[in-house]
Design a protein around this motif. Sequence first.
Motif, PDB file in Angstrom:
ATOM      1  N   LEU A 219       8.412   7.459   3.654  1.00 44.32           N
ATOM      2  CA  LEU A 219       8.482   8.490   2.492  1.00 44.32           C
ATOM      3  C   LEU A 219       9.153  10.034   2.766  1.00 44.32           C
ATOM      4  O   LEU A 219       9.476  10.581   1.941  1.00 44.32           O
ATOM      5  CB  LEU A 219       6.902   8.794   2.445  1.00 44.32           C
ATOM      6  N   SER A 220       9.402  10.000   4.212  1.00 39.37           N
ATOM      7  CA  SER A 220      10.101  11.404   4.471  1.00 39.37           C
ATOM      8  C   SER A 220      11.666  11.269   4.287  1.00 39.37           C
ATOM      9  O   SER A 220      12.425  12.106   4.460  1.00 39.37           O
ATOM     10  CB  SER A 220       9.736  12.025   5.704  1.00 39.37           C
ATOM     11  N   THR A 221      11.963   9.885   4.022  1.00 41.58           N
ATOM     12  CA  THR A 221      13.287   9.929   3.730  1.00 41.58           C
ATOM     13  C   THR A 221      13.754  10.670   2.396  1.00 41.58           C
ATOM     14  O   THR A 221      13.213  11.045   1.389  1.00 41.58           O
ATOM     15  CB  THR A 221      13.873   8.507   3.641  1.00 41.58           C
ATOM     16  N   GLU A 222      15.211  10.982   2.179  1.00 42.55           N
ATOM     17  CA  GLU A 222      15.776  11.300   0.952  1.00 42.55           C
ATOM     18  C   GLU A 222      15.403  10.653  -0.175  1.00 42.55           C
ATOM     19  O   GLU A 222      14.746  11.361  -1.375  1.00 42.55           O
ATOM     20  CB  GLU A 222      17.203  11.677   1.038  1.00 42.55           C
ATOM     21  N   VAL A 223      15.224   9.623  -0.317  1.00 40.38           N
ATOM     22  CA  VAL A 223      15.028   8.697  -1.518  1.00 40.38           C
ATOM     23  C   VAL A 223      13.816   7.612  -0.786  1.00 40.38           C
ATOM     24  O   VAL A 223      14.332   6.600  -0.161  1.00 40.38           O
ATOM     25  CB  VAL A 223      16.012   7.887  -2.128  1.00 40.38           C
ATOM     26  N   PRO A 224      12.843   7.820  -1.232  1.00 43.65           N
ATOM     27  CA  PRO A 224      11.667   6.858  -0.544  1.00 43.65           C
ATOM     28  C   PRO A 224      11.756   5.588  -1.309  1.00 43.65           C
ATOM     29  O   PRO A 224      12.112   5.439  -2.367  1.00 43.65           O
ATOM     30  CB  PRO A 224      10.557   7.375  -0.964  1.00 43.65           C
ATOM     31  N   CYS A 225      11.816   4.470  -0.434  1.00 42.01           N
ATOM     32  CA  CYS A 225      12.173   3.134  -0.726  1.00 42.01           C
ATOM     33  C   CYS A 225      11.101   2.021  -0.580  1.00 42.01           C
ATOM     34  O   CYS A 225      10.275   2.319   0.476  1.00 42.01           O
ATOM     35  CB  CYS A 225      13.537   2.590  -0.186  1.00 42.01           C
ATOM     36  N   VAL A 226      11.103   0.978  -1.217  1.00 45.15           N
ATOM     37  CA  VAL A 226      10.376  -0.352  -0.959  1.00 45.15           C
ATOM     38  C   VAL A 226      11.467  -1.164  -0.585  1.00 45.15           C
ATOM     39  O   VAL A 226      12.631  -1.053  -0.919  1.00 45.15           O
ATOM     40  CB  VAL A 226       9.418  -0.709  -1.823  1.00 45.15           C
TER      41      VAL A 226
ATOM     42  N   GLY B  22      18.335 -26.065  -6.104  1.00 43.88           N
ATOM     43  CA  GLY B  22      19.617 -25.423  -7.137  1.00 43.88           C
ATOM     44  C   GLY B  22      19.224 -24.716  -8.092  1.00 43.88           C
ATOM     45  O   GLY B  22      20.111 -23.936  -8.620  1.00 43.88           O
ATOM     46  N   GLU B  23      18.071 -24.575  -8.584  1.00 38.65           N
ATOM     47  CA  GLU B  23      17.621 -24.064  -9.798  1.00 38.65           C
ATOM     48  C   GLU B  23      17.798 -22.378  -9.805  1.00 38.65           C
ATOM     49  O   GLU B  23      18.342 -21.787 -10.386  1.00 38.65           O
ATOM     50  CB  GLU B  23      16.318 -24.452 -10.047  1.00 38.65           C
ATOM     51  N   HIS B  24      17.209 -22.010  -8.434  1.00 35.05           N
ATOM     52  CA  HIS B  24      17.185 -20.544  -8.136  1.00 35.05           C
ATOM     53  C   HIS B  24      17.808 -20.264  -6.867  1.00 35.05           C
ATOM     54  O   HIS B  24      17.424 -20.721  -5.768  1.00 35.05           O
ATOM     55  CB  HIS B  24      15.743 -19.723  -8.179  1.00 35.05           C
ATOM     56  N   PRO B  25      19.066 -19.395  -6.795  1.00 32.83           N
ATOM     57  CA  PRO B  25      19.679 -19.252  -5.568  1.00 32.83           C
ATOM     58  C   PRO B  25      19.099 -18.473  -4.209  1.00 32.83           C
ATOM     59  O   PRO B  25      19.316 -18.677  -3.298  1.00 32.83           O
ATOM     60  CB  PRO B  25      20.841 -18.463  -6.010  1.00 32.83           C
ATOM     61  N   LEU B  26      17.956 -17.676  -4.775  1.00 33.48           N
ATOM     62  CA  LEU B  26      16.929 -16.869  -3.755  1.00 33.48           C
ATOM     63  C   LEU B  26      15.451 -16.960  -4.050  1.00 33.48           C
ATOM     64  O   LEU B  26      15.206 -17.181  -4.955  1.00 33.48           O
ATOM     65  CB  LEU B  26      17.412 -15.420  -3.923  1.00 33.48           C
ATOM     66  N   ASP B  27      15.119 -16.861  -2.656  1.00 36.64           N
ATOM     67  CA  ASP B  27      13.625 -16.985  -2.820  1.00 36.64           C
ATOM     68  C   ASP B  27      12.912 -15.695  -2.348  1.00 36.64           C
ATOM     69  O   ASP B  27      13.530 -15.105  -1.492  1.00 36.64           O
ATOM     70  CB  ASP B  27      12.891 -17.933  -1.788  1.00 36.64           C
ATOM     71  N   VAL B  28      12.212 -14.826  -3.384  1.00 32.42           N
ATOM     72  CA  VAL B  28      11.607 -13.586  -2.939  1.00 32.42           C
ATOM     73  C   VAL B  28      10.292 -13.809  -1.812  1.00 32.42           C
ATOM     74  O   VAL B  28       9.521 -14.328  -2.505  1.00 32.42           O
ATOM     75  CB  VAL B  28      11.146 -12.743  -4.065  1.00 32.42           C
ATOM     76  N   THR B  29      10.738 -13.439  -0.713  1.00 36.79           N
ATOM     77  CA  THR B  29       9.635 -13.534   0.402  1.00 36.79           C
ATOM     78  C   THR B  29       8.567 -12.461   0.483  1.00 36.79           C
ATOM     79  O   THR B  29       7.400 -12.906   0.721  1.00 36.79           O
ATOM     80  CB  THR B  29      10.517 -13.761   1.582  1.00 36.79           C
ATOM     81  N   LEU B  30       8.997 -11.231   0.621  1.00 33.70           N
ATOM     82  CA  LEU B  30       8.172 -10.299   0.796  1.00 33.70           C
ATOM     83  C   LEU B  30       8.487  -8.850   0.328  1.00 33.70           C
ATOM     84  O   LEU B  30       9.839  -8.746  -0.120  1.00 33.70           O
ATOM     85  CB  LEU B  30       8.229 -10.132   2.353  1.00 33.70           C
ATOM     86  N   VAL B  31       7.616  -8.100  -0.070  1.00 32.72           N
ATOM     87  CA  VAL B  31       7.759  -6.748  -0.409  1.00 32.72           C
ATOM     88  C   VAL B  31       7.181  -5.740   0.283  1.00 32.72           C
ATOM     89  O   VAL B  31       5.962  -6.212   0.485  1.00 32.72           O
ATOM     90  CB  VAL B  31       7.687  -6.319  -2.100  1.00 32.72           C
TER      91      VAL B  31
ATOM     92  N   GLU C  28       1.164  -5.229   0.086  1.00 32.52           N
ATOM     93  CA  GLU C  28      -0.146  -4.855   0.899  1.00 32.52           C
ATOM     94  C   GLU C  28       0.015  -3.506   1.686  1.00 32.52           C
ATOM     95  O   GLU C  28       1.228  -3.555   2.464  1.00 32.52           O
ATOM     96  CB  GLU C  28      -0.421  -6.002   1.681  1.00 32.52           C
ATOM     97  N   LEU C  29      -0.719  -2.849   2.053  1.00 36.55           N
ATOM     98  CA  LEU C  29      -0.654  -1.481   2.945  1.00 36.55           C
ATOM     99  C   LEU C  29      -1.726  -1.905   3.905  1.00 36.55           C
ATOM    100  O   LEU C  29      -3.096  -2.283   3.611  1.00 36.55           O
ATOM    101  CB  LEU C  29      -1.024  -0.350   2.136  1.00 36.55           C
ATOM    102  N   HIS C  30      -1.464  -1.507   5.271  1.00 34.12           N
ATOM    103  CA  HIS C  30      -2.145  -1.730   6.260  1.00 34.12           C
ATOM    104  C   HIS C  30      -2.367  -0.331   7.066  1.00 34.12           C
ATOM    105  O   HIS C  30      -1.247   0.337   7.205  1.00 34.12           O
ATOM    106  CB  HIS C  30      -1.846  -2.649   7.291  1.00 34.12           C
ATOM    107  N   GLY C  31      -3.647  -0.151   7.457  1.00 35.61           N
ATOM    108  CA  GLY C  31      -3.855   1.191   8.031  1.00 35.61           C
ATOM    109  C   GLY C  31      -3.319   1.383   9.309  1.00 35.61           C
ATOM    110  O   GLY C  31      -2.678   2.562   9.812  1.00 35.61           O
ATOM    111  N   SER C  32      -2.773   0.347  10.181  1.00 29.05           N
ATOM    112  CA  SER C  32      -2.114   0.550  11.164  1.00 29.05           C
ATOM    113  C   SER C  32      -0.713   0.839  11.152  1.00 29.05           C
ATOM    114  O   SER C  32       0.025   1.267  11.900  1.00 29.05           O
ATOM    115  CB  SER C  32      -2.178  -0.825  12.163  1.00 29.05           C
TER     116      SER C  32
END
Length: 179
Positions: free
Chosen positions: A68-75, A85-94, A55-59
């Motif tokens: 985006l101005s860094t050498e390698v733009p990242c998320v 026990g089934e999965h060791p990590l929960d992906v919370t946010l991107v 999600e992108l927010h105007g603020s």
Amino acid sequence: MPMGIVLRRMPGVTRWAKWSWKAIAVLPGAGDASWQMLQSDAGVSDYHAATLPLELHGSDAEAYLHGLSTEVPCVYVVLRDSDEGEHPLDVTLVTASPYEAQDYADSSEEIVEKVPMPDGLIAWVRDFAQKHYHEERFKKRRRDKTDIGAVEDGIGDARIAQMADVYRSPVKAKKERLQ
């Protein structure tokens, strides 16, 4: 935009950690997935762990432009240790905001991973940020013209009747009267 998160599982390098996990890629526009194995080779496995909305927010336009101005733009992918026990990590946010990622990293309860942005995603985030960015004008603060040194407010104790020593404590004055 739906964003697929790819995690890599590698054998741990210490006796205390059997596996080492790392976010290695994002898949813009990916469909739903829950820990679908993408490939496995020599003990290293890649999983499409989850699909979350980016999600992108105007603020936050300034933060996106900064990222985006860094050498390698990242998320940034925010992960939490899972109680299941089934999965060791929960992906919370991107997120595409380095400021938001820093806030999550400061708590030390989440794992924040930097993942390089694909070229199409860079263009999408840049277009959004440029459309919504408004530079704030600098406003110089002005001080009040009040003279704060003119009144001796708070000196001494009002309970002391003498003017000789305004800094004397009431307990000491009471003892002197009794003698």
